[in-house]
Design an enzyme around this catalytic site. Structure first.
Site, mmCIF file in Angstrom:
data_model
loop_
_atom_site.group_PDB
_atom_site.id
_atom_site.type_symbol
_atom_site.label_atom_id
_atom_site.label_comp_id
_atom_site.label_asym_id
_atom_site.label_seq_id
_atom_site.Cartn_x
_atom_site.Cartn_y
_atom_site.Cartn_z
ATOM 1 N N ARG A 15 0.857 -1.195 0.000
ATOM 2 C CA ARG A 15 0.000 0.000 0.000
ATOM 3 C C ARG A 15 0.891 1.241 0.000
ATOM 4 O O ARG A 15 0.990 1.945 -0.980
ATOM 5 C CB ARG A 15 -0.941 -0.016 1.223
ATOM 6 C CG ARG A 15 -2.075 1.004 1.143
ATOM 7 C CD ARG A 15 -1.684 2.405 1.591
ATOM 8 N NE ARG A 15 -1.130 2.415 2.954
ATOM 9 C CZ ARG A 15 -0.495 3.456 3.451
ATOM 10 N NH1 ARG A 15 -0.336 4.558 2.743
ATOM 11 N NH2 ARG A 15 0.012 3.410 4.677
ATOM 12 N N ASP A 16 1.645 1.474 1.091
ATOM 13 C CA ASP A 16 2.504 2.663 1.165
ATOM 14 C C ASP A 16 3.563 2.621 0.054
ATOM 15 O O ASP A 16 3.915 3.645 -0.537
ATOM 16 C CB ASP A 16 3.172 2.713 2.551
ATOM 17 C CG ASP A 16 3.467 4.118 3.023
ATOM 18 O OD1 ASP A 16 3.788 4.973 2.177
ATOM 19 O OD2 ASP A 16 3.397 4.375 4.241
ATOM 20 N N HIS A 19 3.283 4.260 -3.554
ATOM 21 C CA HIS A 19 3.797 5.604 -3.855
ATOM 22 C C HIS A 19 5.180 5.533 -4.512
ATOM 23 O O HIS A 19 5.500 6.311 -5.402
ATOM 24 C CB HIS A 19 3.948 6.424 -2.559
ATOM 25 C CG HIS A 19 2.660 6.835 -1.935
ATOM 26 N ND1 HIS A 19 1.794 7.715 -2.528
ATOM 27 C CD2 HIS A 19 2.102 6.502 -0.754
ATOM 28 C CE1 HIS A 19 0.750 7.913 -1.738
ATOM 29 N NE2 HIS A 19 0.910 7.175 -0.646
ATOM 30 N N SER A 169 3.567 10.580 9.274
ATOM 31 C CA SER A 169 3.474 10.585 7.814
ATOM 32 C C SER A 169 4.668 11.238 7.147
ATOM 33 O O SER A 169 5.077 10.834 6.058
ATOM 34 C CB SER A 169 2.211 11.346 7.381
ATOM 35 O OG SER A 169 1.099 10.926 8.120
ATOM 36 N N HIS A 196 3.312 4.034 13.115
ATOM 37 C CA HIS A 196 3.673 3.935 11.696
ATOM 38 C C HIS A 196 4.710 5.019 11.423
ATOM 39 O O HIS A 196 4.408 6.206 11.531
ATOM 40 C CB HIS A 196 2.406 4.158 10.851
ATOM 41 C CG HIS A 196 2.619 4.271 9.375
ATOM 42 N ND1 HIS A 196 2.366 3.229 8.496
ATOM 43 C CD2 HIS A 196 3.055 5.302 8.597
ATOM 44 C CE1 HIS A 196 2.634 3.622 7.254
ATOM 45 N NE2 HIS A 196 3.041 4.880 7.281
ATOM 46 N N HIS A 198 8.100 6.821 9.190
ATOM 47 C CA HIS A 198 8.832 6.985 7.923
ATOM 48 C C HIS A 198 10.269 7.361 8.246
ATOM 49 O O HIS A 198 10.559 7.938 9.299
ATOM 50 C CB HIS A 198 8.159 8.031 7.026
ATOM 51 C CG HIS A 198 6.988 7.470 6.280
ATOM 52 N ND1 HIS A 198 7.102 6.877 5.047
ATOM 53 C CD2 HIS A 198 5.688 7.386 6.618
ATOM 54 C CE1 HIS A 198 5.921 6.460 4.645
ATOM 55 N NE2 HIS A 198 5.021 6.757 5.580
ATOM 56 N N TYR A 287 3.738 17.800 4.185
ATOM 57 C CA TYR A 287 3.247 16.831 3.208
ATOM 58 C C TYR A 287 4.165 16.732 2.003
ATOM 59 O O TYR A 287 4.634 17.758 1.494
ATOM 60 C CB TYR A 287 1.870 17.275 2.686
ATOM 61 C CG TYR A 287 0.771 17.067 3.647
ATOM 62 C CD1 TYR A 287 0.062 15.866 3.663
ATOM 63 C CD2 TYR A 287 0.427 18.055 4.550
ATOM 64 C CE1 TYR A 287 -0.968 15.670 4.572
ATOM 65 C CE2 TYR A 287 -0.599 17.863 5.455
ATOM 66 C CZ TYR A 287 -1.287 16.660 5.461
ATOM 67 O OH TYR A 287 -2.298 16.462 6.349
#
Lengths: 341, 341
Positions: A15-16, A19, A169, A196, A198, A287
């Site tokens: 899923r991730d 990207h 995120s 979660h 990054h 973002y």
């Protein structure tokens, strides 16, 4: 046979990681990865467009393969692993959630901006009606103080989430910040707590360990760092580190190493590393969609795009406020007090 | 103008990174990298063969360019940065140290296995006579208990080292292990304490931060992770993280990001990432030179090379004891109790 697990890992590469490969997953790739993950005893495997169910679009990137076909493929090869889906209300709808459940998805992760848990209750309710496990997934958690995060997490719990995730995120958290937040959630909530991360600041593993020390029991990883930005906590490495710490993930380390090397690595066109762009996003805490806008604005106003991104981070600008980017660029051009040291 | 630095970073890409490119550095590459690092205010830049002065050989890998020419090139373009050299007594000699000093190297890092500090005093003395700053560099520090590490560090201090480094050569340390060791050294020593990490377990940054929290003030980094194995603490990311923590490295973050992206990244044939091989070395905590031997022995005895490496780690086998590898492989073949879970 039930597998004893101190830490329950959800693998997010399908899923991730979408990207990282421009949403170009094929049925063959998803089948091979999911089958190998299942054989390695990974308990949950997330499959969806990178931006969650319904994300395939001009705005977020068009998937090569319909995500429902990818979910079906993953379900069909998993004997023990459960397939999870991500849903961002506003991008995905009840319709996609029903469809995913009907083809075998067993966990619904309902994702909202960290201040907007209140858009999640309908979707959590529906997921529960559909017999799915539910997760409240609080994105960009670094943008609010701990108190606000706890308030939003309590909403997710009230709506019926079985687990509430702190989601970094932008890869912006430092370990002590994660520890403080998870400890506060552990005090305030009765449900499971997840993290979660990054790797934009090379701290995904450190932050995952800090979360575990503070009471989180659910951790996301992406095998071979196949996630957005600099990727996530690298799953096969996490499994090794947990073994070194005497914590059971229930996952077969050698099988994870092998599938990372032989099945997942070839999917990546270039290996994941921390580039200038991913570093600046993590440092600014913004973002990833702001990057290109800021680079364009920087060119127009003859300023450094990093100054724009850092200023956007300070102002806590969120998705949907992209018009702020030109304003910030213009202000920096007029009053070039560099934000860097 | 003196730059205020809470943490003093030594950039090791032009020495440790030599391993990652098969010791093929050119004068042009070293000149470009050193010049850019100097302009970014990096205080120390290490230049040498990957295995230190005199390392160019069939056994350790033949350098494309004589390391003295590389050192001269780096010295010639640095206005503020000091050039450091690494020397492993037994590989390098007094002669090379004198030569390096004569062409402008200002710091000598004398590296020994963590239990063999007693081979260092002559070299440290010579370096001091030559007017160089001195570092005692305790390699494979994870292989001994804290008490032994402290004893060896105190020897380095007694010999005159200005700084003693805890060196995680295999990338095997966990953050709490680093913290415990640096705290003990901080209690026992008067000199500076340094930490050199590798990223095999995705913990180089976490371990560097743990070292800093416990009292280390000297940290090694490699820009774009250009170091042996999975690379080191990524320098430009470390600079960003230190800024987030309010600690001064004195290094210009934007310039570091830019040189990483435009000058260093193109030197790497493939980006650095955590592969199966680097992960197993970090997990087992063994020398990278054991990898190929173990893979050959595994083939001969039809066992898994990882079982061999992990058993070698448990037995604390060190460089020079490669004959143990066949013994271990034979024992595993006879009595195949898998060491993995």
């Amino acid at each position: 046979m039930t597998i004893n697990r101190d830490i329950v890992i959800t693998e997010v590469a399908l899923r991730d990681g979408s990207h990282a490969i421009g949403h170009q997953y094929t049925i063959e790739q998803v089948t091979a990865v999911a089958k190998a993950l299942d054989e390695a005893n990974v308990p949950y495997i997330e499959v969806a467009h990178g931006d969650g169910l319904g994300g395939s679009s001009q705005q977020y990137g068009v998937s090569l393969t319909d995500e429902m076909e990818l979910i079906e493929a993953a379900v069909s090869v998993c004997k023990k692993a459960k397939i999870a889906v991500l849903l961002l209300p506003g991008i995905g709808t009840m319709k996609e959630l029903r469809q995913a459940a009907s083809i075998g998805a067993k966990m619904a992760r309902i994702a909202t901006h960290v201040t907007e848990a209140d858009v999640a209750p309908q979707h959590i309710n529906l997921a529960k009606e559909l017999g799915m496990e539910t997760v409240g997934f609080l994105m960009m958690s670094h943008m609010v103080p701990t108190k606000k995060l706890v308030e939003q997490a309590k909403l997710m719990e009230k709506y019926g989430a079985d687990t509430v995730y702190v989601v970094d995120s932008a890869g912006a958290f430092l370990p002590h910040e994660v520890r403080e937040r998870i400890e506060a959630l552990r005090q305030a909530l009765d449900v499971n707590i997840g993290f979660h991360g990054h790797n934009n600041l090379s701290l995904a593993m450190a932050n995952s360990l800090a979360a575990i020390e503070a009471g989180a029991t659910k951790i996301d990883g992406s095998v071979r760092c196949l996630g957005a930005g600099a990727g996530n906590t690298q799953t096969e490495v996490l499994v090794a580190v947990l073994e070194r710490l005497g914590l059971k993930s229930g996952i077969d380390l050698y099988k994870m190493m092998d599938l990372a090397e032989t099945i997942v690595a070839p999917i990546l066109k270039t290996p994941q590393e921390i580039t200038r762009n991913s570093l600046v996003l993590g440092y600014a805490g913004v973002y990833s969609s702001f990057l290109l806008h800021s680079q364009r604005a920087a060119e127009r106003f003859n300023v450094d795009s990093r100054d724009i991104l850092i200023e956007l981070g300070k102002r806590k600008v969120i998705g949907g406020q992209e018009d702020m980017i030109l304003d910030v660029a213009a202000q920096i051009a007029e009053n070039p007090i560099s934000v860097k040291k």
